[in-house]
Design an enzyme around this catalytic site. Structure first.
Site, mmCIF file in Angstrom:
data_model
loop_
_atom_site.group_PDB
_atom_site.id
_atom_site.type_symbol
_atom_site.label_atom_id
_atom_site.label_comp_id
_atom_site.label_asym_id
_atom_site.label_seq_id
_atom_site.Cartn_x
_atom_site.Cartn_y
_atom_site.Cartn_z
ATOM 1 N N ASP A 138 0.824 -1.216 0.000
ATOM 2 C CA ASP A 138 0.000 0.000 0.000
ATOM 3 C C ASP A 138 0.856 1.263 0.000
ATOM 4 O O ASP A 138 2.058 1.230 0.268
ATOM 5 C CB ASP A 138 -0.906 -0.030 1.245
ATOM 6 C CG ASP A 138 -2.240 0.649 1.003
ATOM 7 O OD1 ASP A 138 -2.323 1.474 0.083
ATOM 8 O OD2 ASP A 138 -3.189 0.362 1.748
ATOM 9 N N ASP A 150 -10.833 2.004 -2.865
ATOM 10 C CA ASP A 150 -11.327 1.729 -1.513
ATOM 11 C C ASP A 150 -12.840 1.681 -1.499
ATOM 12 O O ASP A 150 -13.445 1.272 -0.510
ATOM 13 C CB ASP A 150 -10.837 2.818 -0.546
ATOM 14 C CG ASP A 150 -9.458 2.488 -0.011
ATOM 15 O OD1 ASP A 150 -8.995 1.346 -0.220
ATOM 16 O OD2 ASP A 150 -8.840 3.361 0.619
HETATM 17 C C1 GLA Z 1 -5.749 1.786 2.336
HETATM 18 C C2 GLA Z 1 -6.219 0.621 1.524
HETATM 19 C C3 GLA Z 1 -7.254 -0.159 2.282
HETATM 20 C C4 GLA Z 1 -6.666 -0.631 3.574
HETATM 21 C C5 GLA Z 1 -6.142 0.548 4.358
HETATM 22 C C6 GLA Z 1 -5.403 0.090 5.574
HETATM 23 O O1 GLA Z 1 -6.739 2.723 2.498
HETATM 24 O O2 GLA Z 1 -6.701 1.056 0.312
HETATM 25 O O3 GLA Z 1 -7.712 -1.237 1.534
HETATM 26 O O4 GLA Z 1 -5.655 -1.545 3.307
HETATM 27 O O5 GLA Z 1 -5.255 1.331 3.580
HETATM 28 O O6 GLA Z 1 -4.873 1.149 6.284
#
Ligand code: GLA
Length: 977
Positions: free
Chosen positions: A693, A763
């Protein structure tokens, strides 16, 4: 299509039926022959690269010089120049003249003057003019009024590695005898494999034939030469095209018999550079391949260099080129397209030079033979003994002749990524760009120019996709003439690069794709190209495991017991992989702390990741983790030890985002530390998947490791550092499937796709939002790369509720997984999910590796629909989702695509609905037998129809409620009789 030549006979060959790169030395034209299209440009009389054509296939024999007649200068355009540049660089045409002393030149001049009186004497007239000028220059030089200039050589090399299929060009000297008899010599073209060539050589050795005799005679010129009418070019100047016709005759006869790159006998004898441009016009008027600033082109330039004396001019002229099979990768760790075998592609490497400073700019063009794709990048080579600064360096410039241009881009925001946005271009500059240090949620490094409004299946479309994950820019400038310039590459804003003596700098690659079948034609090519020539090959044919991710189920509250409990229930649902998302490491209980400390939190995971992984593996499930290696929280051990390791400017405040700072990946020490930490986790237990990420964009882009004059390099160095981390980790752990992510889909680009086979789309897991996000993403990116999960209702981002069927169908059109607390599921819900997982597994090969056809556009209609067709066209799957139901309005019939017209197919509705409204009372009713699209009193009906009817007439469909969806399987059963 290639026929070999023996020493005495010549058979006609059609070298142009093969995709590849062809150079015609007479008109100095490069033709990049793709599968069904051509990209062409030429070295003009001023030795600039004039762009000629990019579009559907035309006969390669057609001389494209006529396009120059479209260059209409305005009175205010600075004119081009030829004299100085050509003389200082010793172009082909004047080499012989330059070697003569002034008396001999004077003689030549007289000869040419005499010849120039003949009616078709364009060439002698030019030579007369040139010899006069050279004579004069020689006189001036001798009298000391002109300093000597170094003569550059025009090098034309044709390389061909001995392996795989190659296009050989054998350079052989021209014998005088042959020349005088009008034979075409010097080069022979053959198409044979490396092994075939070896065999032939072996045969020759056995037969004692030795080296082939030099030269092959070609049949006499054929083809009628139609006289062109006299036309007027410019004020008072009348040129009879018949002399050009003559040249074309020679050119055509050369080309017809495969000696495309051979000079004509006349050229060989005289080594003549022939002025071919209809009229010398300034740079601002012409379409160019790569354009400098400050010497007459007022459009946005392709590059800009700054020298130590403060000057920024770098007019470039053609210097040399090489053509070879295969493709060079850009320098590590820049991602780029690759070939699986040399025969996949041909490459042209064309060097341009600044005649004054001698700085070199190399343009790379790779044609992928099975596609209508040209990959471009540019390399800067500092040949000076002092540094220069690159202020701007686009990967490519694409100039277009006047038309009705539309730009389609993928733009949006967090949780609303890659929405399709189209606008008609008007005079001025349109930008699609990122300055955030990542390709971003806001804009994608992609754009497509269409002639007229974009359509899904028709019309010309010219797409650009940049293989880069950092700050990028696509600029589309429509100028006063109606012509269009598109530049694409690293964003010049906040960028500069200090190029030391002898150093090189390569831009990222840009992938140009052409289709005359609209956006659909573009997408299908990108999908296949990126799957076979960009994504890590290891994963290209693998069906990704159905996973469950802990994020929306537990957020930061992950513990050993909770995850094991989730895993047990997931196993009952048929899920195969458990992904432990954020919250498992350091002191990570919220966004304020822990990032940078990549060790399991022992309070939550007393047995460490090893213990958890072991228990999950024992359940028969696989295990994966989430990491965010590019970031650090101020509340972390890492930051306490190394506060200077983040991007920041000393004495200034450090801007946080999501309570975190960005580690300075331009620093080797920082990268080494992070890579070491991540590697030790990955080797601690059987981790088979990583979600990588990156949850905030860059600020205070400044590095402690570099001097002030190099700070403009940091954003690019940072992303190169990120690539290096990906490369090193994936080469140590090749079995680990990496899904990259950036606050959802904030770094969904070809650069990331090179290093990670999957990318988390967004997300936003709401099924209806996802219809648009995934539809937009599919403009460029293959379905098998799209991270997509079924989440719980009400949805956590939109609070909207949709049915399990709709959520499943949408998630199925991607990698497929779950992002919900399955511990809460009832027995029936577990059974329902289980049957959906089985359905997904059955159709995954078709969805992930079939050809995608988009049917209904959810940006311009109330529903989205698409289908997948297998290579044999025997099987297809159709999915449609309603986003906004207008009661009483009938839907249009759904026209299928991509199947065979003359085959008969069965169309069966899978997963029929359960609910309907009673038309008399309006009450909601459930029907245990299912609510079908097509039904009689007996129940659902399967349609048996020809491909022709399914595609041309279409099938009637309906949605019962907002958010309703449908799924059809289509199977070929027989031929139409
Ligand atoms: C980002 C990702 C989510 C999750 C969060 C965790 O927003 O896109 O899917 O993994 O981080 O902090």
């Amino acid at each position: 299509m290639f026929t070999r030549k023996s020493s005495n006979t010549v058979q006609e060959v059609n070298i142009w039926s093969e995709p590849g790169i062809y150079y015609d030395s007479l008109t100095r034209t490069f033709r990049l022959r793709c599968k069904n299209s051509i990209y062409a440009f030429r070295v003009d009389d001023s030795r600039n690269l004039e762009h000629l054509y990019w579009g559907s296939s035309i006969p390669l024999e057609d001389d494209l010089l006529f396009l120059g007649f479209g260059n209409n200068p305005t009175p205010f355009d600075p004119k081009g120049y030829i004299g100085d540049v050509r003389e200082s660089l010793n172009p082909l045409g004047f080499a012989d003249l330059k070697q003569l002393d002034s008396d001999e030149v004077a003689e030549k001049w007289k000869t040419y003057t005499v010849e120039a009186h003949s009616p078709q004497a364009t060439e002698p007239r030019r030579l007369e003019n040139a010899s006069w000028r050279i004579w004069n220059m020689d006189k001036m030089r001798k009298s000391g009024s002109l300093s000597n200039v170094d003569a550059d050589k025009m090098i034309v090399e044709e390389d061909s590695p001995s392996k795989s299929r190659v296009l050989h060009v054998v350079h052989e000297p021209c014998s005088d005898e042959a020349c005088t008899h009008g034979k075409y010599l010097t080069e022979s073209w053959e198409m044979m494999s490396g092994s075939e060539k070896e065999e032939e050589e072996e045969e020759e050795r056995k037969e004692g034939r030795g080296k082939r005799p030099s030269g092959y005679s070609l049949p006499s010129r054929s083809g009628s030469s139609k006289r062109s009418p006299s036309i007027r070019i410019g004020e008072g100047l009348e040129r009879n095209l018949s002399s050009l016709d003559n040249l074309q005759d020679e050119f055509q006869s050369c080309s017809r018999f495969g000696s495309f790159a051979s000079p004509t006998p006349r050229q060989q004898q005289q080594n003549v550079w022939i002025n071919l441009d209809p009229e010398i016009v300034g740079k601002n008027t012409k379409l160019l391949e790569y354009s400098d600033r400050g010497t007459g082109d007022y459009r946005s330039c392709s590059f800009e260099l700054e020298y130590s004396d403060g000057t920024t001019l770098s007019p470039l002229v053609y210097s040399s080129h090489r053509i070879y099979v295969g493709k060079l990768s850009p320098p590590f760790p820049l991602p780029g397209l690759f070939v699986n075998s040399d025969s996949d592609a041909s490459t042209l490497e064309l060097t341009m030079k600044d005649p004054l400073t001698k700085v070199e700019v190399v343009l790379y063009y790779t044609v992928f033979h099975e596609y209508d794709v040209v990959v471009r990048r540019t390399l800067f080579r500092n040949t000076l003994d002092e540094s220069l600064i690159i202020r701007r360096c686009y990967s490519c410039t694409q100039d277009f002749d006047t038309d009705d241009f539309y730009l389609t881009q993928l733009s949006g925001s967090w949780a609303r990524e890659r929405q399709i946005v189209t606008k008609k271009l008007c005079q001025g500059i349109s930008l699609v760009e990122s300055t955030r240090g990542a390709s971003s949620h806001q804009h994608n490094p992609f754009g497509v120019i269409t002639i007229g409004e974009p359509a899904e299946d028709r019309g010309e479309a010219f797409a650009l996709s940049l293989v880069y994950s950092g700050n990028f820019r696509l600029e589309a400038e429509l100028v006063e003439s109606g012509r269009l310039r598109v530049n694409m590459g690293i964003n010049p804003q906040q960028f500069s690069w200090n190029l030391g003596p002898g150093e090189e700098f390569s831009t990222p690659e840009v992938v140009l794709c052409y289709s005359d079948q609209g956006l659909g034609g573009i997408s299908q090519q990108y999908h296949r190209l990126y799957r076979y020539h960009l994504m890590p090959p290891m994963w290209r044919n693998k069906i990704c495991p159905v996973l469950i991710n802990t994020w929306e189920a537990m957020y930061f509250n992950v513990t050993h017991e909770a995850v094991v409990e989730l895993a047990k229930k997931a196993k009952e649902c048929g899920i195969e992989l458990v992904v432990l998302d954020d919250g498992w490491f350091g002191n990570r209980n919220n966004t304020r702390s822990g990032l940078g400390d990549w060790k399991a939190n022992r309070m939550k995971f007393p047995f460490g990741l090893e213990g958890l992984c072991r228990e999950i593996n024992e359940l028969g499930l696989r295990f994966g983790i989430w990491i965010e290696p590019e970031m650090v929280n101020i509340e972390s051990e890492l930051y306490t030890k190394h506060p200077d390791w983040c991007l920041h400017i000393p004495r200034r405040a450090r801007t946080t985002g999501r309570n975190q700072l960005v580690l300075d990946f331009s620093q080797q020490a920082v990268r080494d530390h992070v890579i070491e930490q991540v590697s030790s986790i990955l080797s601690s237990c059987n981790i088979e998947y990583v979600k990588w990420d990156m949850n905030r964009h860059l600020t205070e882009v400044f590095s402690q490791a570099f001097p002030p004059e190099r700070q403009g390099e940091i954003a690019h160095r940072h992303i190169l550092g990120v690539y290096e981390a990906f490369a090193r980790i994936s080469s140590c752990f090749p079995h680990v499937l990496i899904e990259s992510c950036s606050g959802g889909g904030g770094r969904y680009d070809p650069g990331m796709l090179y290093y990670s086979a999957q990318i988390w789309c967004s997300d936003n897991t709401d099924a209806l939002s996802r219809v648009q996000i995934q539809y937009g993403t599919s403009l460029v990116y293959p379905v098998c790369s799209m991270g997509s999960h079924v989440s719980s209702i009400p949805n956590h981002q939109t609070l909207r509720s949709t049915t399990m069927k709709t959520r499943t169908l949408v998630a199925m059109c991607g990698t497929f997984g779950y992002e919900m607390d399955v511990r809460q599921l009832t027995r029936e819900e577990v059974e329902e999910i289980k049957s959906y997982v089985e359905l997904r597994n059955e159709y995954a090969p078709l969805i992930l590796f079939g050809t995608m056809y988009r049917l209904w556009n959810p940006f311009s209609s109330d529903s989205g629909a698409w289908m997948f067709v297998n290579d044999e066209k025997t099987e297809a799957l159709v999915i449609a989702v309603n986003l906004n139901r207008s009661i009483g309005l009938q839907l249009p019939r759904m026209h299928l695509k991509g199947i065979q017209e003359d085959w008969v197919y069965l169309v069966e509705e899978l997963c029929p609905g359960k609910l309907r409204t009673n038309v008399s009372t309006g009450a909601i009713e459930t029907d245990p037998r299912g609510v079908f699209q097509w039904s009689t009193k007996m129940g659902g009906v399967t349609l048996k129809l020809s491909g022709r009817t399914l595609m041309r007439v279409g099938v009637p469909v309906k949605f019962i409620f907002e958010g309703d969806s449908l799924l059809f399987s289509v199977r070929a059963v027989s031929l139409l009789v």
